[in-house]
Enzyme design. Sequence first.
Site, PDB file in Angstrom:
ATOM      1  N   HIS A  92       0.870  -1.184   0.000  1.00 46.06           N
ATOM      2  CA  HIS A  92       0.000   0.000   0.000  1.00 46.06           C
ATOM      3  C   HIS A  92       0.907   1.234   0.000  1.00 46.06           C
ATOM      4  O   HIS A  92       2.021   1.193   0.530  1.00 46.06           O
ATOM      5  CB  HIS A  92      -0.831  -0.047   1.293  1.00 46.06           C
TER       6      HIS A  92
ATOM      7  N   ASP B 138       2.889  -4.438   8.099  1.00 48.41           N
ATOM      8  CA  ASP B 138       1.689  -3.627   7.937  1.00 48.41           C
ATOM      9  C   ASP B 138       0.505  -4.583   8.092  1.00 48.41           C
ATOM     10  O   ASP B 138       0.197  -5.353   7.183  1.00 48.41           O
ATOM     11  CB  ASP B 138       1.734  -2.970   6.549  1.00 48.41           C
TER      12      ASP B 138
ATOM     13  N   GLN C 188      -4.671  -5.098   6.960  1.00 52.75           N
ATOM     14  CA  GLN C 188      -5.672  -6.020   6.396  1.00 52.75           C
ATOM     15  C   GLN C 188      -5.634  -7.386   7.076  1.00 52.75           C
ATOM     16  O   GLN C 188      -6.348  -8.290   6.671  1.00 52.75           O
ATOM     17  CB  GLN C 188      -5.423  -6.192   4.893  1.00 52.75           C
TER      18      GLN C 188
ATOM     19  N   LYS D  52     -10.519  -0.526  10.413  1.00 52.93           N
ATOM     20  CA  LYS D  52     -10.656  -1.726   9.574  1.00 52.93           C
ATOM     21  C   LYS D  52     -11.035  -2.952  10.414  1.00 52.93           C
ATOM     22  O   LYS D  52     -11.350  -4.001   9.884  1.00 52.93           O
ATOM     23  CB  LYS D  52      -9.370  -1.973   8.805  1.00 52.93           C
TER      24      LYS D  52
ATOM     25  N   CYS E 294      -4.766   2.277  -3.725  1.00 56.39           N
ATOM     26  CA  CYS E 294      -3.517   2.821  -3.143  1.00 56.39           C
ATOM     27  C   CYS E 294      -2.350   1.844  -3.329  1.00 56.39           C
ATOM     28  O   CYS E 294      -1.488   1.734  -2.448  1.00 56.39           O
ATOM     29  CB  CYS E 294      -3.676   3.179  -1.668  1.00 56.39           C
TER      30      CYS E 294
HETATM   31  N1  PLP Z   1      -1.846  -0.640   4.592  1.00 53.33           N
HETATM   32  C1  PLP Z   1      -2.791  -1.396   4.019  1.00 53.33           C
HETATM   33  C2  PLP Z   1      -2.446  -2.782   3.584  1.00 53.33           C
HETATM   34  C3  PLP Z   1      -4.075  -0.884   3.835  1.00 53.33           C
HETATM   35  O1  PLP Z   1      -5.017  -1.635   3.271  1.00 53.33           O
HETATM   36  C4  PLP Z   1      -4.356   0.437   4.258  1.00 53.33           C
HETATM   37  C5  PLP Z   1      -5.675   1.026   4.031  1.00 53.33           C
HETATM   38  O2  PLP Z   1      -6.404   0.643   3.150  1.00 53.33           O
HETATM   39  C6  PLP Z   1      -3.341   1.165   4.870  1.00 53.33           C
HETATM   40  C7  PLP Z   1      -2.099   0.596   5.017  1.00 53.33           C
HETATM   41  C8  PLP Z   1      -3.567   2.547   5.374  1.00 53.33           C
HETATM   42  O3  PLP Z   1      -4.467   2.518   6.441  1.00 53.33           O
HETATM   43  P1  PLP Z   1      -4.996   3.864   7.084  1.00 53.33           P
HETATM   44  O4  PLP Z   1      -5.568   4.676   5.942  1.00 53.33           O
HETATM   45  O5  PLP Z   1      -6.043   3.411   8.042  1.00 53.33           O
HETATM   46  O6  PLP Z   1      -3.851   4.539   7.723  1.00 53.33           O
END
Ligand code: PLP
Length: 417
Positions: free
Chosen positions: A134, A211, A214, A237, A375
């Site tokens: 992401h 990270d 998900q 999430k 993203c």
């Molecule tokens: N990393 C992953 C794999 C994501 O799916 C997301 C959000 O969709 C993020 C990071 C960023 O999360 P946040 O916007 O809650 O900071």
Amino acid sequence: MNKALAAQTETSPFDVESIRKDFPILQREVNGRPLIYLDNGATAQKPKSVIDAIDRYYRDQNSNIHRGVHHLSQLATQAYEDARETVRRFINAGHDYEVLFTRGTTDSINLVAASWGRRFLEPGDEVVISTMEHHSNIVPWQMICDERRAILKVIPIHESGELDMVAFQSLLGDRTRMVAIAHVSNSLGTINPVEDVIRMSHEHGALVLLDGAQCVPHMRVDVKALDVDFYAFSGHKIFGPTGVGILYGKEDLLNNMPPYQGGGDMIKKVTFEKTTYNTLPHKFEAGTPNIVGGIGLAAAIDYVSQFEPRALADHEQDLLDYATEKLQQIPGLKIIGTAEHKASVISFIIEGQHPFDVGTLLDQQGIAVRTGHHCTQPLMDYYHIPGTVRASFAMYNTRADVDILVAALKRALEMLS
Ligand code: PLP
């Protein structure tokens, strides 16, 4: 033990129809049809217990935390620190001060990149990420690598959406300082072999940040068993509120990192000549935090924790298998991301159709999916596509939701042809 903590130790039967009743928004209609919510990867819906915890806080407890001697301040401080303990138990961290409240996954990764990176990255050092990251796990590393004249390396993937572990092995070297990868890919659903990634990285003396944005909504994470150095996730999430997230970090690493931001709560003593910093976790929590966010996140964790992780995983695996089978029967539809180990996320493209058009026609039928690059633009570039349609499932989704999605897709394709 308080009520919230006790809730984590009891399990409830996994009954999807009664779970659905816990989520008020699932009762509403969109465009004249019952809402079918399949955009859980972007954000999950909130159970009543989370909505009530937020409401209760503002009605009954609202106050600023940590420095107040009055009753409400002590109540709010207790609730906030209980929430930290709830998170600690949920991810099995060794200490509550290894659990930092942040604004979300993005903020957590930026914290590590800025604080750890600024202190420990030297020119020529290497940071390793992967093709499926992401943007939140790409851009902070690009920024700090630029600043520190470090080198960003990228693990390639296979067409299936799995990490190329042979290539990963060859990327690891004497200068590798940090390996930062998704536990679960938001665009592909791939569950990465993080145990191997951590072991191989540690063999080269590199740290690992996962990270987990998900991952935590779908499966239990044990940061101690993983021996991971940093773990990031977002509250929204996992059925909690927006604007709150978690960074887990090992105590010695966090202790050796400089503060990320300056201001209230992260100080011990301030003079114009010199400021000394507070201990963990406060050193990294400058300013009034998202108090209600932390409390709401704990309520969400209590909600999820009432179910056997196995029952939840089985339900979502069934949805994934069923949806994969049904979607594959649609002519021209191609699933992007066919890893052997997947979370309940299905990205697809349909020959000759733009994902936005498909998504718009699904919305007209009450179905919420996400369309676009999610993203993960470099990942879309790898597949030479502008984006996908993504259906991401949560515990409250059903096979009936999948049937409605498939029927609606067929109708959408008729309209587009
Ligand atoms: N990393 C992953 C794999 C994501 O799916 C997301 C959000 O969709 C993020 C990071 C960023 O999360 P946040 O916007 O809650 O900071």
